[in-house]
Design a protein around this motif. Structure first.
Motif, short mmCIF file in Angstrom:
data_model
loop_
_atom_site.label_atom_id
_atom_site.label_comp_id
_atom_site.label_asym_id
_atom_site.label_seq_id
_atom_site.Cartn_x
_atom_site.Cartn_y
_atom_site.Cartn_z
N GLY A 1 0.79 -1.22 0.00
CA GLY A 1 0.00 0.00 0.00
C GLY A 1 0.82 1.27 0.00
N ILE A 2 1.99 1.22 -0.66
CA ILE A 2 2.79 2.44 -0.82
C ILE A 2 2.83 2.77 -2.31
CG2 ILE A 2 5.04 3.53 -0.51
CD1 ILE A 2 5.47 1.84 1.96
N GLY A 3 2.19 3.88 -2.68
CA GLY A 3 2.13 4.29 -4.08
C GLY A 3 3.06 5.45 -4.32
N ARG A 4 3.62 5.51 -5.52
CA ARG A 4 4.58 6.58 -5.80
C ARG A 4 4.31 7.23 -7.15
NH1 ARG A 4 11.11 5.99 -6.14
NH2 ARG A 4 11.55 8.21 -6.18
N LYS A 5 4.32 8.55 -7.09
CA LYS A 5 4.16 9.34 -8.31
C LYS A 5 5.50 9.96 -8.64
CE LYS A 5 2.23 12.61 -11.01
NZ LYS A 5 3.51 12.41 -11.73
N PHE A 6 6.04 9.59 -9.81
CA PHE A 6 7.31 10.16 -10.25
C PHE A 6 7.06 11.54 -10.87
CE2 PHE A 6 8.33 5.70 -10.01
CZ PHE A 6 9.61 5.71 -9.50
N GLN A 7 8.16 12.24 -11.16
CA GLN A 7 8.04 13.61 -11.66
C GLN A 7 7.32 13.68 -13.01
OE1 GLN A 7 11.78 15.16 -10.13
NE2 GLN A 7 11.46 16.96 -11.39
#
Ligand SMILES: Nc1ncnc2c1ncn2[C@@H]1O[C@H](COP(=O)(O)OP(=O)(O)OP(=O)(O)O)[C@@H](O)[C@H]1O
Ligand SMILES: [Mg+2]
Length: 250
Positions: free
Chosen positions: A86-92
């Motif tokens: 449940g760890i989501g990441r949005k890149f640049q």
């Protein structure tokens, strides 16, 4: 040292990592509570993105502890396992499917969290449709649902990608420089949008745009040379002589 509490969602203590002898993170300690929206600032090369790489398992720390939900040791897990937690990441850079509609992008994102078997025999349920409607609302794209993602502005693509991450229901969302390249209106809207999202999950957002950080109105952590330089309200942090010298006064 920071005090580890079992209620913390994310807990980093004494995290260090070097690249070719250069200490990108230098005994970094950092805690995020459930439902917290935290802003991270700091000069180029301070280690902000590297911190996200550590949390998401892209980079392994040389030393230090990284725990999620109390007792899950993230340093023992790979990127896929950490995403699954449940760890989501949005890149640049936005990475949406340009030749698909906004709706289809969200549907695909919803499917990503299912098993291969589940996807094969999958029919969009009423519940799924409701969730996509809800996300369209949150990311300000209700009226654009049938348009191709290619036709969105840069800022709207960023929002769509945030929506695609929300479809996977992360407990913690990491967002790296979301407003870079956005119009002033989009930037202001993004602050409101992230605050709404943080009502149902924790969000950590890295930004250089101080107006945006001020709009967020949350606790700010300033990193420099791989560790925490100052932490507190934006007024407290921006008045700190070390922060002025290392970052704001540059
Ligand atoms: N995979 C890597 N290999 C080698 N060096 C790296 C790697 N990742 C980061 N670094 C170095 O670590 C330092 C910290 O970089 P990082 O990208 O975390 O900074 P940042 O705070 O995100 O900066 P910016 O505001 O410019 O995005 C930089 O000197 C960078 O060159
Ligand atoms: Mg960065």
């Amino acid at each position: 040292m920071v005090e580890k509490t079992s209620t913390s969602l994310l807990y980093l203590d004494g995290v260090s990592v070097s690249f070719d002898g250069f200490k990108a993170l230098n005994s970094l300690s950092f805690v995020v509570e459930p439902g917290e929206l935290r802003a991270i600032i700091g000069p180029n090369g301070a280690g902000k993105t590297t911190m996200m790489d550590i949390i998401t398992g892209k980079t392994r720390p040389d030393s230090g502890q990284v725990f999620f939900e109390g007792d899950t040791d993230l340093t023992k897990l790979d990127e896929a396992e950490i995403a699954q937690l449940g760890i989501g990441r949005k890149f640049q850079k936005p990475t949406v499917f340009e030749s698909h509609t906004i709706w289809d992008n969200l549907e695909l994102a919803l499917n990503r969290s299912r098993t291969v078997f589940g996807t094969l025999f999958y029919r969009l349920s009423g519940e799924d449709r409701d969730r996509i409607e809800e996300i369209l609302d949150i990311v300000r794209l209700k009226d654009r649902r049938s348009d191709l993602a290619a036709n969105l502005s840069h800022g709207q693509k960023q929002w769509l990608e945030i929506g695609m991450l929300l479809a996977q229901e992360p407990k913690l969302l990491l967002v790296d420089e979301p407003v870079a390249g956005m119009t002033d209106a989009e930037t202001a809207e993004t602050a409101i949008l992230l605050r709404e999202i943080a009502k149902t999950r924790s969000v950590v957002v890295v930004e250089h745009d101080m107006g945006f950080i001020r709009d967020l109105g949350v606790k700010v952590t300033c990193l420099a040379e791989g560790s925490v330089l100052a932490e507190g309200s934006i007024d407290f942090v921006s008045a700190d002589p070390k922060v002025i010298e290392n970052y704001l006064g540059r």
